[in-house]
Design an enzyme around this catalytic site. Structure first.
Site, PDB file in Angstrom:
ATOM      1  N   CYS A  14       9.521  12.988  27.041  1.00  0.00           N
ATOM      2  CA  CYS A  14      10.835  13.004  27.688  1.00  0.00           C
ATOM      3  C   CYS A  14      10.766  12.823  29.201  1.00  0.00           C
ATOM      4  CB  CYS A  14      11.555  14.321  27.365  1.00  0.00           C
ATOM      5  SG  CYS A  14      11.809  14.599  25.610  1.00  0.00           S
TER       6      CYS A  14
ATOM      7  N   GLU B 191      10.700   7.461  23.944  1.00  0.00           N
ATOM      8  CA  GLU B 191       9.639   7.894  23.056  1.00  0.00           C
ATOM      9  C   GLU B 191      10.006   7.567  21.609  1.00  0.00           C
ATOM     10  OE1 GLU B 191       9.439  12.322  22.142  1.00  0.00           O
ATOM     11  OE2 GLU B 191      10.285  12.364  24.163  1.00  0.00           O
TER      12      GLU B 191
ATOM     13  N   HIS C 214      15.911  19.204  32.221  1.00  0.00           N
ATOM     14  CA  HIS C 214      15.692  18.531  30.945  1.00  0.00           C
ATOM     15  C   HIS C 214      16.306  19.417  29.859  1.00  0.00           C
ATOM     16  CE1 HIS C 214      13.987  16.649  27.519  1.00  0.00           C
ATOM     17  NE2 HIS C 214      13.094  17.594  27.292  1.00  0.00           N
TER      18      HIS C 214
END
Length: 391
Positions: free
Chosen positions: A111, A79, A233
């Site tokens: 993400c 990103e 994450h």
């Protein structure tokens, strides 16, 4: 057919900002970062290190000439894109010397995109069992001096070679994704830094984790008892810890709960020293788990929670194969992190936020900084120039 991660490589910057130094400069209690975020330091990139150089560096250490001949697709998930048209994967393909008859693409969804790339790679290898796919998650998290997100910046790249009969982890077929149209984190084309609704984003992260995991367990008749570890994450390690607590299962034995907790702590060890690397943070967590845990063995199942703001989340699983430890380099990793050059806050503010100064013809040269094996050396007529370092 067993398909999954055959090799893993990692790269980060050559510079580091200690959280204690940042806390002092910003007049905040150091515990706000060390305990409130569970962060020790952040990797900081100069202008000559970007997602292309990090991606190429992460893959360079793991690929043999045979790999480069077998790879027929390169995917860079990011990103932190450098061009609205040309894929970062095209630059990486050339820098690594991968055979020419290969597809090179870039994928985006905050993400989450590296997880989509893994799925695409797996499907490709199912159709072409002799092929290998190079998936690289490469990002630089940058928010701005004095902003709320400044303490959760970072940089890094994870390279994963996807193949049949992998040497590290087999990816299972059972996957479940969830999508919500929300504005928790976004970066319009006209902005160099993202807009963040931090509290809302953390709530969405945790809610999408819980709802997706609940549904995943129903669909696939599984529970935490089936897994040796759960990787998350990691925008910052404290949020991953909240996620770990969110899905905790009180019916587990104390021994299994303790094992999950210890493996979680191993999974955040590298992120605590590097900070946020966006699309790569989940997979940095996997690498950190594998290289720091002494408990894992072949056959152990691992669950994964991928999240990308905007938002898309996914839960999937895999299991370790015999001999996976031979593919890892834990001592090398810690040595490389320890060798980063420590920056003062003033140096960080100058180095991290430097921008190219183009002349009328679209040319720019940069001061020479420390980088990995590859460097972004100049812009010539609006074209980015990359070189492999000879030293």
């Amino acid at each position: 057919m067993k398909i999954g991660i055959d090799k893993m490589g990692f790269a980060t910057s050559q510079y580091v900002l200690e959280m204690a130094d940042l806390a002092l400069a910003r007049h905040v209690d150091p515990a706000k970062f060390s305990k409130g975020l569970l962060l020790d330091s952040l990797s900081i990139t100069p202008i000559s290190e970007d997602i292309v150089t990090l991606a190429a560096s992460a893959a360079n250490d793991i690929l043999t000439q045979a790999d480069k001949q077998a790879i027929d697709m390169v995917i860079v998930a990011t990103e932190s894109g450098i061009d609205q048209s040309k894929a970062a994967a095209v630059y990486v393909h050339q820098l690594l010397g991968i055979q020419p008859f290969a597809r090179a693409i870039e994928m985006k969804e905050a993400c989450y995109s590296a997880t989509a790339a893994l799925d695409y790679a797996k499907l490709h290898v199912e159709k072409h069992p002799q092929a290998k796919v190079l998936v690289i998650a490469s990002d630089i998290a940058k928010y701005g001096i004095g902003t709320a997100g400044e303490s959760t910046q970072g940089a890094g790249s994870i390279a994963m070679l996807i193949s049949a009969d992998p040497a590290i982890l087999v990816l299972n077929d059972q996957r479940l994704a969830q999508t919500r149209d929300i504005m928790d984190f976004w970066r319009p084309n006209y902005s160099l830094v993202p807009y963040v609704n931090g509290l809302f984003s953390t709530k969405q992260y945790l809610d999408m984790l819980q709802t997706t995991w609940t549904e995943y367990q129903k669909r696939y008749d599984t529970s935490l008892a089936d897994y040796a570890a759960f990787c998350f994450h990691i925008p910052f390690p404290k949020l991953a810890l909240k996620g770990f607590h969110k899905i905790s299962d009180k019916t587990l034995s104390s021994a299994h709960s303790q094992r999950l907790k210890e493996n979680f702590e191993h999974s955040i060890a590298y992120s605590q020293k590097i900070g946020n690397c966006y699309s790569g943070s989940l997979y940095l967590g996997l690498l950190s788990l594998l290289e720091n845990s002494q408990q894992l063995k072949a056959g152990d199942a691992i669950a994964f929670f991928s999240y990308g703001s905007g938002a898309v989340a996914e839960i999937f699983t895999g299991y370790l194969v015999d001999g996976f430890q031979k593919q890892l380099k834990p001592q090398q990793r810690m040595t490389e992190l320890a060798q980063r050059k420590r920056l003062s806050v003033a140096e960080y503010e100058t180095l991290f936020f430097e921008e190219a100064q183009l002349d009328a013809k679209g040319n720019a040269n940069f001061k020479e900084y420390q980088t990995g094996p590859f460097a972004f050396t100049a812009i010539e007529q609006h074209q980015r120039i990359y070189k492999k370092r000879t030293n």
